[in-house]
Design a protein around this motif. Structure first.
Motif, mmCIF file in Angstrom:
data_model
loop_
_atom_site.group_PDB
_atom_site.id
_atom_site.type_symbol
_atom_site.label_atom_id
_atom_site.label_comp_id
_atom_site.label_asym_id
_atom_site.label_seq_id
_atom_site.Cartn_x
_atom_site.Cartn_y
_atom_site.Cartn_z
ATOM 1 N N TRP A 14 0.811 -1.211 0.000
ATOM 2 C CA TRP A 14 0.000 0.000 0.000
ATOM 3 C C TRP A 14 0.850 1.269 0.000
ATOM 4 C CZ3 TRP A 14 -4.238 2.172 -1.314
ATOM 5 C CH2 TRP A 14 -4.637 3.382 -0.744
ATOM 6 N N ASP A 15 1.867 1.345 0.826
ATOM 7 C CA ASP A 15 2.713 2.546 0.859
ATOM 8 C C ASP A 15 3.416 2.759 -0.476
ATOM 9 O OD1 ASP A 15 1.933 3.052 3.476
ATOM 10 O OD2 ASP A 15 3.743 2.178 4.365
ATOM 11 N N ASP A 16 3.820 1.673 -1.123
ATOM 12 C CA ASP A 16 4.462 1.785 -2.439
ATOM 13 C C ASP A 16 3.475 2.262 -3.501
ATOM 14 O OD1 ASP A 16 6.781 0.890 -1.263
ATOM 15 O OD2 ASP A 16 6.621 -1.153 -2.039
ATOM 16 N N VAL A 17 2.238 1.762 -3.440
ATOM 17 C CA VAL A 17 1.207 2.220 -4.379
ATOM 18 C C VAL A 17 1.018 3.724 -4.205
ATOM 19 C CG1 VAL A 17 -1.247 2.124 -4.970
ATOM 20 C CG2 VAL A 17 -0.002 -0.003 -4.506
ATOM 21 N N GLN A 18 0.878 4.172 -2.963
ATOM 22 C CA GLN A 18 0.688 5.597 -2.702
ATOM 23 C C GLN A 18 1.883 6.417 -3.184
ATOM 24 O OE1 GLN A 18 -2.059 7.526 -1.446
ATOM 25 N NE2 GLN A 18 -2.919 5.611 -2.259
ATOM 26 N N HIS A 19 3.087 5.927 -2.941
ATOM 27 C CA HIS A 19 4.276 6.665 -3.390
ATOM 28 C C HIS A 19 4.296 6.761 -4.914
ATOM 29 C CE1 HIS A 19 8.267 8.373 -2.950
ATOM 30 N NE2 HIS A 19 8.687 7.562 -3.906
ATOM 31 N N SER A 20 3.933 5.678 -5.581
ATOM 32 C CA SER A 20 4.010 5.674 -7.043
ATOM 33 C C SER A 20 2.985 6.597 -7.686
ATOM 34 C CB SER A 20 3.864 4.245 -7.587
ATOM 35 O OG SER A 20 2.574 3.741 -7.363
ATOM 36 N N ILE A 21 1.801 6.762 -7.070
ATOM 37 C CA ILE A 21 0.764 7.572 -7.720
ATOM 38 C C ILE A 21 0.763 9.034 -7.278
ATOM 39 C CG2 ILE A 21 -0.720 5.559 -8.069
ATOM 40 C CD1 ILE A 21 -2.567 6.693 -5.864
ATOM 41 N N THR A 22 1.615 9.407 -6.341
ATOM 42 C CA THR A 22 1.571 10.772 -5.811
ATOM 43 C C THR A 22 2.766 11.622 -6.216
ATOM 44 O OG1 THR A 22 2.548 10.025 -3.725
ATOM 45 C CG2 THR A 22 0.139 10.137 -3.821
ATOM 46 N N GLY A 23 3.455 11.223 -7.243
ATOM 47 C CA GLY A 23 4.650 11.967 -7.640
ATOM 48 C C GLY A 23 4.477 12.854 -8.842
ATOM 49 N N GLY A 24 3.281 13.352 -9.076
ATOM 50 C CA GLY A 24 3.030 14.236 -10.209
ATOM 51 C C GLY A 24 1.784 13.814 -10.961
ATOM 52 N N GLY A 25 1.097 14.778 -11.540
ATOM 53 C CA GLY A 25 -0.135 14.485 -12.254
ATOM 54 C C GLY A 25 -1.308 14.373 -11.295
ATOM 55 N N ASP A 26 -2.391 13.774 -11.787
ATOM 56 C CA ASP A 26 -3.628 13.689 -11.024
ATOM 57 C C ASP A 26 -3.733 12.459 -10.134
ATOM 58 O OD1 ASP A 26 -4.611 16.054 -12.065
ATOM 59 O OD2 ASP A 26 -5.657 15.063 -13.727
ATOM 60 N N GLY A 27 -2.722 11.610 -10.119
ATOM 61 C CA GLY A 27 -2.787 10.375 -9.353
ATOM 62 C C GLY A 27 -3.105 10.567 -7.887
ATOM 63 N N ALA A 28 -2.523 11.584 -7.274
ATOM 64 C CA ALA A 28 -2.740 11.811 -5.845
ATOM 65 C C ALA A 28 -4.197 12.122 -5.541
ATOM 66 C CB ALA A 28 -1.848 12.952 -5.347
ATOM 67 N N SER A 29 -4.852 12.912 -6.385
ATOM 68 C CA SER A 29 -6.245 13.273 -6.122
ATOM 69 C C SER A 29 -7.221 12.225 -6.640
ATOM 70 C CB SER A 29 -6.572 14.640 -6.729
ATOM 71 O OG SER A 29 -6.426 14.593 -8.134
ATOM 72 N N CYS A 30 -6.859 11.534 -7.688
ATOM 73 C CA CYS A 30 -7.744 10.521 -8.270
ATOM 74 C C CYS A 30 -7.750 9.235 -7.456
ATOM 75 C CB CYS A 30 -7.296 10.223 -9.700
ATOM 76 S SG CYS A 30 -8.232 8.914 -10.497
ATOM 77 N N GLN A 31 -6.580 8.851 -6.948
ATOM 78 C CA GLN A 31 -6.426 7.599 -6.214
ATOM 79 C C GLN A 31 -6.844 6.402 -7.077
ATOM 80 O OE1 GLN A 31 -5.114 6.931 -2.891
ATOM 81 N NE2 GLN A 31 -4.234 8.901 -3.461
ATOM 82 N N CYS A 32 -6.774 6.552 -8.371
ATOM 83 C CA CYS A 32 -7.106 5.510 -9.343
ATOM 84 C C CYS A 32 -8.484 4.899 -9.097
ATOM 85 C CB CYS A 32 -6.028 4.439 -9.413
ATOM 86 S SG CYS A 32 -5.939 3.707 -11.073
ATOM 87 N N ILE A 33 -9.393 5.713 -8.603
ATOM 88 C CA ILE A 33 -10.773 5.289 -8.385
ATOM 89 C C ILE A 33 -11.667 5.748 -9.537
ATOM 90 C CG2 ILE A 33 -12.772 5.743 -6.865
ATOM 91 C CD1 ILE A 33 -10.903 3.497 -5.952
#
Length: 192
Positions: A14-33
């Motif tokens: 889980w921590d790795d998933v969060q790190h990978s999606i929060t490094g730029g772009g909309d991944g942090a706000s989208c959370q791939c949902i």
């Protein structure tokens, strides 16, 4: 030369998933949902709700995606799984019009999202992620994989527009165009 590895997204990562999606772009706000909710449901969620939904999805399994690592650091993400679990696809008119596959078929999988941290872009992560996703789908009994990439036509695009992936990445992986959502947005498939 950096070493790229990939792993399926489990709750232990889980921590790795969060790190990978929060490094730029909309991944942090989208959370791939975004791919798993209809638009009206997406619009009524908060960031915290999306994060919790994503965590619950990963915890329940099976893994909804793959994490890429560069020299052991989480650096990228791809969402891959049955279309039946990505509700938005069935309710997207352009996808429904372009596909020839029934939406209730569990053997039809879809790639709907790529995220690569800014500092790791241009290192071949999307290709590595897509290769791992194809292997995962094949091992899981998928019959066909659909995707909805962007055909850049060689033009530079804003990173937030590229979360669907680039057409060239899919062509290199053996996908073929089988439909069109709109100009510049083909539907591509790979039969397994």
């Amino acid at each position: 030369m950096a070493t790229i590895t990939t792993e399926r997204a489990t709750i232990a990562r889980w921590d790795d998933v969060q790190h990978s999606i929060t490094g730029g772009g909309d991944g942090a706000s989208c959370q791939c949902i975004w791919p798993v909710l209809r638009n009206k449901d997406w619009n009524s969620t908060t960031l915290d709700q999306r994060r919790e939904m994503f965590r619950d999805e990963i915890e329940a399994g099976p893994p909804p995606g793959i994490v890429a690592y560069i020299d052991g650091e989480a650096a990228g993400w791809i969402r891959i799984g049955p279309r039946t679990r990505q509700t938005r696809l069935e309710y997207t008119r352009t996808i429904a019009a372009a596909t020839s596959e029934p939406f209730d078929d569990e053997t039809v999988w879809a790639v709907t999202c790529f995220v690569v941290r800014r500092e790791h872009r241009g290192k071949g992560l999307n290709a590595a992620l897509l290769e791992a996703a194809v292997d995962y789908a094949r091992e899981s009994g998928a019959r066909i994989i659909e995707a909805y990439p962007v055909d850049t036509g060689g033009r530079r695009q804003h990173a937030n527009e590229m979360f669907h992936g680039m057409l060239s990445t899919f062509h290199t992986a053996g996908f073929h165009q089988t439909g069109e959502l709109k100009p510049g947005r083909p539907l591509v498939t790979l039969t397994l």
